[in-house]
Design an enzyme around this catalytic site. Structure first.
Site, mmCIF file in Angstrom:
data_model
loop_
_atom_site.group_PDB
_atom_site.id
_atom_site.type_symbol
_atom_site.label_atom_id
_atom_site.label_comp_id
_atom_site.label_asym_id
_atom_site.label_seq_id
_atom_site.Cartn_x
_atom_site.Cartn_y
_atom_site.Cartn_z
ATOM 1 N N ARG A 91 42.546 32.581 -8.968
ATOM 2 C CA ARG A 91 43.632 32.371 -9.936
ATOM 3 C C ARG A 91 44.543 33.580 -9.824
ATOM 4 O O ARG A 91 44.158 34.693 -10.204
ATOM 5 C CB ARG A 91 43.054 32.231 -11.345
ATOM 6 C CG ARG A 91 44.083 32.003 -12.458
ATOM 7 C CD ARG A 91 43.355 31.877 -13.791
ATOM 8 N NE ARG A 91 44.243 31.809 -14.933
ATOM 9 C CZ ARG A 91 44.683 30.676 -15.498
ATOM 10 N NH1 ARG A 91 44.327 29.505 -14.966
ATOM 11 N NH2 ARG A 91 45.460 30.690 -16.553
ATOM 12 N N HIS A 146 49.424 24.298 -9.648
ATOM 13 C CA HIS A 146 48.164 24.310 -10.409
ATOM 14 C C HIS A 146 47.395 23.032 -10.058
ATOM 15 O O HIS A 146 47.188 22.158 -10.902
ATOM 16 C CB HIS A 146 48.461 24.380 -11.905
ATOM 17 C CG HIS A 146 47.307 24.803 -12.746
ATOM 18 N ND1 HIS A 146 46.036 25.030 -12.236
ATOM 19 C CD2 HIS A 146 47.207 25.042 -14.085
ATOM 20 C CE1 HIS A 146 45.228 25.386 -13.206
ATOM 21 N NE2 HIS A 146 45.902 25.396 -14.339
ATOM 22 N N GLN A 150 44.249 21.615 -12.100
ATOM 23 C CA GLN A 150 44.614 20.982 -13.361
ATOM 24 C C GLN A 150 45.036 19.533 -13.136
ATOM 25 O O GLN A 150 44.701 18.641 -13.924
ATOM 26 C CB GLN A 150 45.754 21.755 -14.026
ATOM 27 C CG GLN A 150 46.237 21.145 -15.332
ATOM 28 C CD GLN A 150 45.202 21.205 -16.431
ATOM 29 O OE1 GLN A 150 44.721 22.283 -16.759
ATOM 30 N NE2 GLN A 150 44.853 20.060 -17.012
ATOM 31 N N ASP A 205 54.430 21.371 -20.906
ATOM 32 C CA ASP A 205 53.691 22.624 -20.756
ATOM 33 C C ASP A 205 54.477 23.697 -21.495
ATOM 34 O O ASP A 205 55.643 23.488 -21.887
ATOM 35 C CB ASP A 205 53.530 22.973 -19.267
ATOM 36 C CG ASP A 205 52.628 24.171 -19.030
ATOM 37 O OD1 ASP A 205 51.779 24.448 -19.893
ATOM 38 O OD2 ASP A 205 52.784 24.832 -17.986
ATOM 39 N N CYS A 211 48.332 20.723 -20.634
ATOM 40 C CA CYS A 211 47.237 21.437 -19.968
ATOM 41 C C CYS A 211 46.644 22.549 -20.834
ATOM 42 O O CYS A 211 45.555 23.040 -20.521
ATOM 43 C CB CYS A 211 47.698 21.992 -18.626
ATOM 44 S SG CYS A 211 48.920 23.316 -18.737
ATOM 45 N N ARG A 254 38.550 19.156 -16.601
ATOM 46 C CA ARG A 254 38.619 20.255 -15.638
ATOM 47 C C ARG A 254 37.241 20.476 -15.026
ATOM 48 O O ARG A 254 37.111 20.726 -13.814
ATOM 49 C CB ARG A 254 39.100 21.542 -16.333
ATOM 50 C CG ARG A 254 40.559 21.577 -16.738
ATOM 51 C CD ARG A 254 41.501 21.634 -15.533
ATOM 52 N NE ARG A 254 41.266 22.806 -14.727
ATOM 53 C CZ ARG A 254 41.777 24.013 -14.966
ATOM 54 N NH1 ARG A 254 42.545 24.201 -16.035
ATOM 55 N NH2 ARG A 254 41.545 25.027 -14.151
#
Length: 323
Positions: A101, A128, A131, A224, A264, A292
């Site tokens: 990450r 991402h 996700q 988001d 998310c 996830r």
């Protein structure tokens, strides 16, 4: 060649579907698959703070019979004295996969080019993809087959989430729309790549500045945060630019009657989405968060199997050539 997962279109439509099928099986029988038995270790590296990514990978690797090795770059040589290449060459001798990450996509690409174990993008400034596997799994659970569904992303179109929605949903054969201010439009190359993938899968791509046009008749509405990590100093400017892009009951009313809402997380309630929507009957964010775990377990299992098959094939080819 080692298979990695650095961006959403690293998978074909068939491969993406196979991973989602595997995720369904793993969710149904959570502890049945143990491809990391030994236990084998997986390095999970964090440049950024995290809740869902950290927990889901740690628990998922353990579920698969493995040992999660959580590494903070603040307490390691990566990003300081050591390059991604040198780190990868050390880690590949000790771990079965590397999850990172991070900030720049280039570091992930450098690491992947330097190692024989799979590298997974757990988030970068550009994409991402983990996700999105969870999001697609959640949409399948609530709405059935992905192909032909219309999904609308409203907000920061230049974000990693918008980019991943474009690529992943186009790969799934969905009709993906992005509603964003002109100065926060998705990267042109990402749009081009998504359009090319959509042409293969029967999906479509639409980028507009009108949030109502993006949401109109959509089956899934997503947003988001408007202020991502590293952008905090731009908060006031962004709040002014994104005025009118908040997902509230009025905007959601333009979607299909049975549309669902996704985010998310973490969410800035009252900014990009109202509490009424995120806690309302259309919201499926908690299933999305749980998924996830299942999607990432399936991804790791699939990558390990794909790379084992490729290695066996290469060994066989080499032996045949030698004879």
């Amino acid at each position: 060649m080692t298979r990695h997962f650095l961006r959403d279109d690293d998978l074909s439509q068939a491969e993406q579907s196979a991973i989602l099928d595997l995720a369904v099986e793993m969710k149904r029988d959570r502890w049945a698959a143990k491809p990391l038995a030994g236990p084998q270790s997986v390095a999970v590296i964090f440049d950024k703070s995290s809740t869902r990514t950290r927990v889901s990978f740690h628990v998922g690797i353990s579920d698969l019979g493995g040992s999660p090795l959580i590494i903070s770059t603040a307490n390691s040589q990566l990003g300081g004295k050591e390059t991604p290449t040198d780190t990868a060459r050390v880690l590949e001798r000790m771990v079965s996969a590397i999850v990172w990450r991070t900030y720049g996509q280039a570091g992930l690409e450098e690491m992947a080019a330097s190692t024989t174990v799979p590298v997974v993008n757990a988030l970068s400034d550009d994409f991402h993809p983990c996700q999105l596997l969870a999001d697609l799994l959640t949409i399948r659970e609530h709405r059935g087959a992905l192909a032909g569904q219309t999904i609308a992303f409203v907000g920061d179109g230049a974000s990693n989430m918008a980019h991943s929605y474009l690529l992943a949903c186009a790969t799934a054969g969905m009709h993906v729309r992005v509603g964003a201010p002109a100065e926060f439009a998705p990267a042109a190359q990402v749009v081009t790549d998504a359009e090319a993938r959509a042409a293969e899968t029967g999906g479509s791509v639409l980028v507009v500045t009108d949030p109502v046009a993006a949401v109109a008749g959509a089956d899934v509405v997503v947003t988001d945060t408007w202020v991502s990590m590293g952008k905090e100093e731009e908060k006031q400017q962004r709040l002014e630019v994104f005025h009118g892009y908040r997902v509230d009951d009025e905007l959601l009313a333009h979607a299909a009657d049975d549309a669902v809402f996704m985010h998310c997380l973490p969410a800035d309630r009252g900014y990009e989405v109202t509490a009424e929507v995120i806690d309302g009957p259309r919201s499926i964010i908690w299933d999305e968060a749980e998924n996830r775990l299942h999607a990432q377990k399936a991804l790791l299992a699939w990558l390990l199997a794909a790379n084992t098959t490729a290695a066996a094939s290469a060994t066989t080819d080499a032996a045949t050539t030698g004879n």
